[in-house]
Design a protein around this motif. Structure first.
Motif, PDB file in Angstrom:
ATOM      1  N   SER A  30       0.808  -1.225   0.000  1.00  0.00           N
ATOM      2  CA  SER A  30       0.000   0.000   0.000  1.00  0.00           C
ATOM      3  C   SER A  30       0.839   1.273   0.000  1.00  0.00           C
ATOM      4  O   SER A  30       0.355   2.340  -0.394  1.00  0.00           O
ATOM      5  N   ASP A  31       2.121   1.190   0.415  1.00  0.00           N
ATOM      6  CA  ASP A  31       2.987   2.375   0.393  1.00  0.00           C
ATOM      7  C   ASP A  31       3.685   2.562  -0.949  1.00  0.00           C
ATOM      8  O   ASP A  31       4.497   3.482  -1.116  1.00  0.00           O
ATOM      9  N   GLY A  32       3.375   1.688  -1.921  1.00  0.00           N
ATOM     10  CA  GLY A  32       3.951   1.808  -3.258  1.00  0.00           C
ATOM     11  C   GLY A  32       5.195   0.990  -3.488  1.00  0.00           C
ATOM     12  O   GLY A  32       5.686   0.903  -4.619  1.00  0.00           O
ATOM     13  N   PHE A  82       0.817 -13.793  -1.589  1.00  0.00           N
ATOM     14  CA  PHE A  82      -0.346 -13.026  -1.131  1.00  0.00           C
ATOM     15  C   PHE A  82      -0.863 -13.528   0.212  1.00  0.00           C
ATOM     16  O   PHE A  82      -1.378 -12.748   1.012  1.00  0.00           O
ATOM     17  N   GLU A  83      -0.707 -14.815   0.456  1.00  0.00           N
ATOM     18  CA  GLU A  83      -1.050 -15.361   1.767  1.00  0.00           C
ATOM     19  C   GLU A  83      -0.019 -14.944   2.812  1.00  0.00           C
ATOM     20  O   GLU A  83      -0.360 -14.597   3.945  1.00  0.00           O
ATOM     21  N   ASP A  84       1.255 -14.949   2.415  1.00  0.00           N
ATOM     22  CA  ASP A  84       2.326 -14.620   3.358  1.00  0.00           C
ATOM     23  C   ASP A  84       2.241 -13.181   3.857  1.00  0.00           C
ATOM     24  O   ASP A  84       2.412 -12.914   5.053  1.00  0.00           O
ATOM     25  N   VAL A  85       1.971 -12.239   2.951  1.00  0.00           N
ATOM     26  CA  VAL A  85       1.945 -10.837   3.385  1.00  0.00           C
ATOM     27  C   VAL A  85       0.763 -10.558   4.300  1.00  0.00           C
ATOM     28  O   VAL A  85       0.843  -9.700   5.195  1.00  0.00           O
ATOM     29  N   MET A  86      -0.325 -11.281   4.116  1.00  0.00           N
ATOM     30  CA  MET A  86      -1.464 -11.105   5.021  1.00  0.00           C
ATOM     31  C   MET A  86      -1.162 -11.724   6.384  1.00  0.00           C
ATOM     32  O   MET A  86      -1.498 -11.162   7.430  1.00  0.00           O
ATOM     33  N   ARG A  87      -0.531 -12.883   6.377  1.00  0.00           N
ATOM     34  CA  ARG A  87      -0.207 -13.558   7.637  1.00  0.00           C
ATOM     35  C   ARG A  87       0.783 -12.739   8.460  1.00  0.00           C
ATOM     36  O   ARG A  87       0.689 -12.672   9.691  1.00  0.00           O
ATOM     37  N   LYS A  88       1.723 -12.096   7.795  1.00  0.00           N
ATOM     38  CA  LYS A  88       2.740 -11.300   8.483  1.00  0.00           C
ATOM     39  C   LYS A  88       2.251  -9.896   8.840  1.00  0.00           C
ATOM     40  O   LYS A  88       2.914  -9.179   9.588  1.00  0.00           O
ATOM     41  N   GLY A  89       1.116  -9.502   8.264  1.00  0.00           N
ATOM     42  CA  GLY A  89       0.598  -8.165   8.527  1.00  0.00           C
ATOM     43  C   GLY A  89       1.215  -7.084   7.676  1.00  0.00           C
ATOM     44  O   GLY A  89       0.961  -5.892   7.886  1.00  0.00           O
ATOM     45  N   THR A  90       2.013  -7.458   6.683  1.00  0.00           N
ATOM     46  CA  THR A  90       2.626  -6.473   5.793  1.00  0.00           C
ATOM     47  C   THR A  90       1.772  -6.180   4.575  1.00  0.00           C
ATOM     48  O   THR A  90       2.086  -5.281   3.792  1.00  0.00           O
ATOM     49  N   GLY A  91       0.704  -6.956   4.374  1.00  0.00           N
ATOM     50  CA  GLY A  91      -0.181  -6.771   3.225  1.00  0.00           C
ATOM     51  C   GLY A  91      -1.167  -5.653   3.470  1.00  0.00           C
ATOM     52  O   GLY A  91      -1.055  -4.937   4.479  1.00  0.00           O
TER      53      GLY A  91
END
Length: 562
Positions: free
Chosen positions: A266-268, A294-303
């Protein structure tokens, strides 16, 4: 008892009228086979994952790639369709691939939409591009026409629910006539059979919308070929590694290589290291390389992670929209238009979809024949050489030729008189007699829950001996309950009941394969065997039924002949 409508004979019976099935029919017809029958669950003119189009065809094109096929082969084996594929089969496919491309072009499939051969997408920056860009929006219509021109007979709305084996070879099949509300049986005597039913959805809980199991990125095919092959003892391969695709969040659609943009936070900031600007030639290959991104970034909270097309030119966006139509993404385009979503201005969030059996399933020789004599397979249900439209076309072509040649040496057998066929007829008739029985959806949802809980796909979920054995126990109970309690009210719900039984068989085969693979590899994560065993790196694991018992065995992966 459901009535028998007719008994038919086929020198080659093709189960499934998708790309692989149609190419098999055309090849057999051109080889002089006079009695080729295609039985299709839907209607062959618009069925299968290629129903409304495709836009990437894996191919070696000498005019683009030069005289050396090896760089194309290496890129193919490293691509999303190369994983777990037989090198010998893949190399032979590439050697034939441009002949298939030219054949389609001559028939009227638009293989040169920009005026010349052009390879784009699914590639690392600076590396060989192995996917021909084409417009497949009318490919099914063209292939059906060509099949009819060589005398192929079509039985649309005739799902095959059982294969019949007599001795060591295939002898026929049992189909359902679902053209009317009241079903009827159509037994088939067949000298040879080719399975081309496509990939398998509805085995695991739907990732974006668990309550809506038909929200799928491909045609929602359901284990037909894998289940049929499994029950007659064909060897299966790579089932323990279910495939997960990715695409727009909540609205499952494949075609991620058709998007011209960059995956960004989201920060580009770009999600992957491969590109920081839109590129029509290569796209952003991050999700092909990092399959669980896409699953990993959501799990880590970086998505979340978004597809950002904002730096693409207007010409590129017009091209992307045209390519999406060729890929068959018309429903996605219509939705974006209706909701005012402009990818040039709005980031589109992507997600990882549920595990499916895409290029996992039946083990075939390089000519498409399975371990059961007279039984061939082509397309996404193949476990060592399926996955993708080009491979479906190739295996359909060589499999159709080989089956036609073998049929010349075989006599018809009375498959309709076998105990196996009579038993299947009695079971399916009992479903129709039990109109107030349990709905097929109940059994399907129970199966999805069991598979998701006891045989999940990694990397963030694990399997173990205790989990898998418990899952197999529950599957056995579910199969028994389904046979005893499932009911059907018409030919359509009876067809769905058949799919559920096929799916349960696929789940059993997958869990047994996962139990036998005592290591961690790819998305098969064993908590009790957390390492990758290098001694298994050059081997495939087969799982199959023998005299009603599940067996497993290892075999060497066939390499390219020098």
């Amino acid at each position: 008892m459901i009535p028998v409508k007719q008994v038919i004979e086929a020198d080659l019976l093709i189960v499934g009228g998708g790309i692989g099935g149609l190419m098999a029919g055309i090849a057999a017809g051109k080889a002089g086979c006079k009695n080729v029958v295609i039985m299709e669950k839907s209607h062959a003119r618009r069925s299968g994952s290629g129903a409304t189009g495709n836009d990437h065809f894996n191919a070696y094109v000498p005019a683009i790639h030069g005289d050396d096929i090896e760089p194309v082969f290496q890129q193919t084996m490293q691509s999303l369709i190369g994983s777990f594929k037989e090198p010998s089969l893949m190399h032979k496919f590439l050697e034939k691939s441009f002949d298939l491309v030219k054949m389609w072009d001559e028939w009227g499939v638009n293989m040169r939409p920009t005026g010349d051969w052009e390879c784009k997408g699914h590639a690392l920056p600076g590396k060989t591009r192995a996917f021909l860009k084409y417009d497949g929006s009318d490919q099914k219509k063209v292939l059906v026409r060509e099949a009819k021109n060589v005398g192929v007979k079509f039985y649309n709305h005739h799902p095959v629910i059982e294969l019949i084996r007599i001795g060591d070879r295939i002898a026929g099949a049992l189909a359902l006539d679902t053209t009317t509300e009241e079903p009827s049986f159509v037994p088939v005597r067949a000298k040879t059979v080719l399975l081309a039913t496509g990939l398998t959805h509805r085995l695991y809980l739907n990732a974006p919308t668990p309550a809506y199991m038909f929200n799928t990125g491909h045609c929602p095919n359901c284990a037909g070929g894998q289940g049929l092959a499994w029950r007659v003892g064909a060897k299966m391969v790579n089932l323990e590694f279910p495939y997960t695709h990715a695409g727009p969040k909540y609205f499952e659609r494949c075609g991620k290589a058709t998007w011209i943009g960059v995956y960004r936070y989201s920060d580009g900031k770009p999600v992957g290291p491969f590109t920081n600007k839109s590129d029509t030639l290569y796209g952003d290959v991050t999700s092909d390389i990092w399959n669980s991104v896409f699953e990993d970034v959501m799990r880590k909270g970086t998505g979340p992670a978004y597809m950002d097309c904002s730096d693409a030119s207007k010409e590129d966006m017009d091209y992307m929209r045209w390519a999406m139509k060729g890929e068959g993404l018309t429903a996605l385009l219509d939705h974006m238009d209706k909701e005012g979503i402009d990818p040039h201005k709005n980031g589109v969030e992507f997600m990882r979809y549920e595990p499916i059996l895409h290029g996992r399933g039946v083990d075939v020789q390089d000519n498409g024949e399975t371990s059961v004599k007279g039984l061939f397979a082509a397309g996404d249900l193949v476990g060592n050489g399926g996955c993708g439209i080009a491979l479906a076309a190739y295996l359909g072509w060589v499999g159709g030729q080989a089956a036609a040649e073998q049929a010349k040496t075989v006599e018809f057998q009375k498959a309709e008189e076998t105990a196996a066929m009579k038993e299947k007829m009695e079971l399916f008739s009992s479903f129709m007699d039990r109109a107030e029985g349990a709905d097929w959806k109940e059994a399907n949802m129970a199966l999805q829950q069991i598979m998701s809980d006891y045989a999940p796909a990694g990397p963030n979920k694990v399997r173990s001996e205790t989990l898998l054995k418990a899952g197999l126990n529950y599957l056995g109970q579910l199969r028994q309950k389904a046979k005893e309690q499932m009911g059907a009210t018409c030919s359509h719900t009876l067809m769905r009941a058949a799919e559920v039984l096929d799916l349960i068989d696929c789940g059993e085969a997958l869990m047994n394969a996962a139990l036998a693979r005592k290591e961690t590899r790819a998305n098969h994560i064993r908590a009790d065997f957390p390492f990758t065993n290098p001694l298994l790196g050059d081997k495939f694991l087969n799982v199959y039924l023998e005299d009603g018992e599940v067996k497993t065995s290892w075999r060497e992966i066939r390499q390219v002949e020098k």
